[in-house]
Design a protein around this motif. Structure first.
Motif, PDB file in Angstrom:
ATOM      1  N   ALA A  21       0.811  -1.220   0.000  1.00  0.00           N
ATOM      2  CA  ALA A  21       0.000   0.000   0.000  1.00  0.00           C
ATOM      3  C   ALA A  21       0.843   1.269   0.000  1.00  0.00           C
ATOM      4  O   ALA A  21       0.547   2.232  -0.716  1.00  0.00           O
ATOM      5  N   ASP A  22       1.921   1.300   0.783  1.00  0.00           N
ATOM      6  CA  ASP A  22       2.755   2.504   0.866  1.00  0.00           C
ATOM      7  C   ASP A  22       3.446   2.817  -0.453  1.00  0.00           C
ATOM      8  O   ASP A  22       3.722   3.979  -0.769  1.00  0.00           O
ATOM      9  N   ILE A  23       3.741   1.787  -1.226  1.00  0.00           N
ATOM     10  CA  ILE A  23       4.446   1.965  -2.505  1.00  0.00           C
ATOM     11  C   ILE A  23       3.479   2.310  -3.627  1.00  0.00           C
ATOM     12  O   ILE A  23       3.769   3.148  -4.484  1.00  0.00           O
ATOM     13  N   LEU A  24       2.297   1.660  -3.605  1.00  0.00           N
ATOM     14  CA  LEU A  24       1.362   1.773  -4.732  1.00  0.00           C
ATOM     15  C   LEU A  24       0.210   2.743  -4.497  1.00  0.00           C
ATOM     16  O   LEU A  24      -0.667   2.872  -5.347  1.00  0.00           O
ATOM     17  N   VAL A  25       0.186   3.403  -3.352  1.00  0.00           N
ATOM     18  CA  VAL A  25      -0.944   4.250  -3.005  1.00  0.00           C
ATOM     19  C   VAL A  25      -1.177   5.337  -4.063  1.00  0.00           C
ATOM     20  O   VAL A  25      -0.245   5.951  -4.569  1.00  0.00           O
ATOM     21  N   ASP A  26      -2.434   5.502  -4.466  1.00  0.00           N
ATOM     22  CA  ASP A  26      -2.849   6.515  -5.447  1.00  0.00           C
ATOM     23  C   ASP A  26      -2.146   6.383  -6.798  1.00  0.00           C
ATOM     24  O   ASP A  26      -1.944   7.376  -7.503  1.00  0.00           O
ATOM     25  N   ASN A  27      -1.777   5.160  -7.164  1.00  0.00           N
ATOM     26  CA  ASN A  27      -1.120   4.947  -8.450  1.00  0.00           C
ATOM     27  C   ASN A  27      -2.162   4.942  -9.572  1.00  0.00           C
ATOM     28  O   ASN A  27      -3.013   4.047  -9.636  1.00  0.00           O
ATOM     29  N   GLU A  28      -2.105   5.953 -10.433  1.00  0.00           N
ATOM     30  CA  GLU A  28      -3.121   6.115 -11.481  1.00  0.00           C
ATOM     31  C   GLU A  28      -3.091   4.983 -12.503  1.00  0.00           C
ATOM     32  O   GLU A  28      -4.127   4.532 -12.988  1.00  0.00           O
ATOM     33  N   LEU A  29      -1.881   4.500 -12.838  1.00  0.00           N
ATOM     34  CA  LEU A  29      -1.750   3.426 -13.826  1.00  0.00           C
ATOM     35  C   LEU A  29      -2.410   2.147 -13.309  1.00  0.00           C
ATOM     36  O   LEU A  29      -3.144   1.470 -14.040  1.00  0.00           O
ATOM     37  N   LEU A  30      -2.169   1.831 -12.036  1.00  0.00           N
ATOM     38  CA  LEU A  30      -2.758   0.647 -11.433  1.00  0.00           C
ATOM     39  C   LEU A  30      -4.276   0.778 -11.367  1.00  0.00           C
ATOM     40  O   LEU A  30      -5.010  -0.169 -11.657  1.00  0.00           O
ATOM     41  N   TYR A  31      -4.740   1.961 -10.998  1.00  0.00           N
ATOM     42  CA  TYR A  31      -6.179   2.207 -10.908  1.00  0.00           C
ATOM     43  C   TYR A  31      -6.852   2.033 -12.272  1.00  0.00           C
ATOM     44  O   TYR A  31      -7.897   1.377 -12.381  1.00  0.00           O
ATOM     45  N   PHE A  32      -6.245   2.601 -13.316  1.00  0.00           N
ATOM     46  CA  PHE A  32      -6.832   2.532 -14.655  1.00  0.00           C
ATOM     47  C   PHE A  32      -6.857   1.092 -15.162  1.00  0.00           C
ATOM     48  O   PHE A  32      -7.859   0.643 -15.732  1.00  0.00           O
ATOM     49  N   ALA A  33      -5.765   0.361 -14.951  1.00  0.00           N
ATOM     50  CA  ALA A  33      -5.709  -1.044 -15.374  1.00  0.00           C
ATOM     51  C   ALA A  33      -6.785  -1.855 -14.658  1.00  0.00           C
ATOM     52  O   ALA A  33      -7.463  -2.696 -15.261  1.00  0.00           O
ATOM     53  N   GLY A  34      -6.961  -1.584 -13.350  1.00  0.00           N
ATOM     54  CA  GLY A  34      -7.983  -2.278 -12.590  1.00  0.00           C
ATOM     55  C   GLY A  34      -9.384  -1.961 -13.076  1.00  0.00           C
ATOM     56  O   GLY A  34     -10.253  -2.841 -13.133  1.00  0.00           O
ATOM     57  N   GLU A  35      -9.634  -0.697 -13.439  1.00  0.00           N
ATOM     58  CA  GLU A  35     -10.941  -0.299 -13.962  1.00  0.00           C
ATOM     59  C   GLU A  35     -11.265  -1.056 -15.250  1.00  0.00           C
ATOM     60  O   GLU A  35     -12.383  -1.547 -15.431  1.00  0.00           O
ATOM     61  N   ILE A  36     -10.294  -1.152 -16.144  1.00  0.00           N
ATOM     62  CA  ILE A  36     -10.512  -1.889 -17.392  1.00  0.00           C
ATOM     63  C   ILE A  36     -10.770  -3.363 -17.084  1.00  0.00           C
ATOM     64  O   ILE A  36     -11.650  -3.997 -17.675  1.00  0.00           O
ATOM     65  N   GLY A  37     -10.019  -3.913 -16.133  1.00  0.00           N
ATOM     66  CA  GLY A  37     -10.180  -5.317 -15.763  1.00  0.00           C
ATOM     67  C   GLY A  37     -11.573  -5.620 -15.251  1.00  0.00           C
ATOM     68  O   GLY A  37     -12.203  -6.613 -15.654  1.00  0.00           O
ATOM     69  N   ILE A  38     -12.111  -4.778 -14.375  1.00  0.00           N
ATOM     70  CA  ILE A  38     -13.435  -5.036 -13.801  1.00  0.00           C
ATOM     71  C   ILE A  38     -14.530  -4.793 -14.847  1.00  0.00           C
ATOM     72  O   ILE A  38     -15.562  -5.474 -14.851  1.00  0.00           O
TER      73      ILE A  38
END
Length: 392
Positions: free
Chosen positions: A44-61
């Protein structure tokens, strides 16, 4: 990612970690969803508020619900509803309605109570289907009932998300606002049905003319993401839009052509959604609302057992098969995570802990379902084979 770690390197390491956890989940027979969430919590401390991860997850769901929608053309939805609707509505009342009342009793407001009810509502389709297959229970009497309940929940869950998104705007949620929300959902659904019956009526023929697989992926993802984005534009959930986009294409003859094209992209991107969810769960302040958490965990298990015991006979099952089915539907997973995505603060932490705990409890009960059923009704008596020679 941290500034001293290039984003490309971070993305590569994350994909390797997801691969390892996916491989490990097969070896230890534990759902990958749980491991991905735990990975997100750890990082969580490393990836918090990561836009790339969020966008990839949105496409996945979006792709997950798009593929779910492909299974339900309008005629199939009607056929399922005729047989499962009494048990399905009982499920909504027990798992969503009563849980919501419990949360209200603990002093939560209407939105938070509905959110807790939504998180406790849907059985995990991925965990349950995988366990049914792994334990060779697909031919059991209760399996059709269980799968029908999962389908019913698949239809209701996106609507619950849409309602929660509408309520989360911060404005007062009046009867008029609820009416407008239902109107938007109806309009989006009607649009999907009309498009499915007209524009996409001959879509299979058009798809066959596209020889390049890459172009097919781009086209299908474009349809799923666009309709999901349209839902967002209307103030609804992208999950509902993606589900309806799948329903549009369900009208074509052979949906496996679409599924085979989209599956690889879903499998690549979906784990990032669960990892991102894990990064939003902050466990530093301990377990929030511990009393409510324990109460909801206990009730959510009892609710599914009651669903089996009461709803199974309504579906035509024996008492033994009904109890075994109820004990096998207690896992919560991906749908709870989607609904929990609307939460914030302590509710987000509450949701994360509940989902992981409910998934573990559900898996244990699934494994013990036959033994517990035998403890209640006794061991089934094997029918003796009649070996007499006809006419003897």
């Amino acid at each position: 990612m941290h500034a001293d770690i290039p984003s490309l390197l971070g993305a590569g390491l994350l994909l390797l970690a997801i691969f390892y956890l996916g491989f490990l989940s097969i070896k230890i027979k534990l759902p990958g969803v749980i491991l991905y969430i735990l990975l997100g919590i750890v990082l969580a401390d490393i990836l918090v508020d990561n836009e790339l991860l969020y966008f990839a997850g949105e496409i996945g769901i979006v792709l997950l619900f798009f593929l779910l929608g492909l299974e339900f053309n309008v005629n199939r939805l009607g056929g399922i509803a005729k047989k499962i609707w009494p048990s399905g509505l009982l499920d909504v009342f027990l798992s969503l309605g009563v849980t919501m009342l419990i949360a209200l009793g603990f002093g939560l407001d209407l939105f938070s109570s509905l959110l807790v009810g939504g998180i406790a509502y849907a059985t995990s389709s991925s965990i349950t289907a995988k366990l049914l297959d792994d334990r060779e229970r697909m031919a059991n009497a209760e399996t059709e009932f269980m799968l029908a309940i999962l389908i019913f929940e698949d239809v209701v869950a996106p609507i619950v998300v849409a309602v929660l998104v509408g309520m989360s705007t911060g404005e007062e949620f009046t009867a008029g606002a609820f009416g407008i929300l239902i109107g938007k959902i109806s309009l989006l659904t009607l649009g999907a049905i009309i498009l499915g019956k007209t524009v996409f009526k001959r879509f299979e023929i058009f798809l066959d003319r596209i020889s390049d697989q890459d172009f097919k992926i781009i086209l299908l993802m474009g349809i799923a993401v666009s309709y999901g984005g349209l839902a967002l534009y209307m103030g609804l959930s992208e999950v509902l839009g993606a589900f309806l986009a799948g329903m549009m294409l369900a009208e074509i003859g052979r949906i496996e052509k679409v599924e085979q094209t989209v599956f690889p992209m879903r499998d690549l991107l979906l784990p990032t959604f669960f990892v991102y969810f894990g990064t939003t769960v902050e466990l530093g302040n301990g377990v929030p609302m511990a009393g409510l958490l324990v109460t909801v965990l206990v009730w959510s298990v009892l609710a599914k057992i009651l669903l089996g015991v009461i709803g199974g006979p309504m579906y035509g099952l024996s008492r033994r098969a009904s109890l075994r089915g109820g004990l096998s539907m207690c896992s919560r997973g991906e749908f709870s995570v989607v609904i929990a995505g609307v939460a914030a603060g302590s509710l987000k932490v509450f949701s994360g802990i509940y989902i992981v705990a409910a998934a573990f409890i559900g898996m244990v009960l699934f494994e013990q379902a036959s033994r517990l059923t035998n403890m209640v009704y006794g061991k089934p008596v094997k029918k003796k084979k009649d070996l007499r020679v006809p006419g003897g």
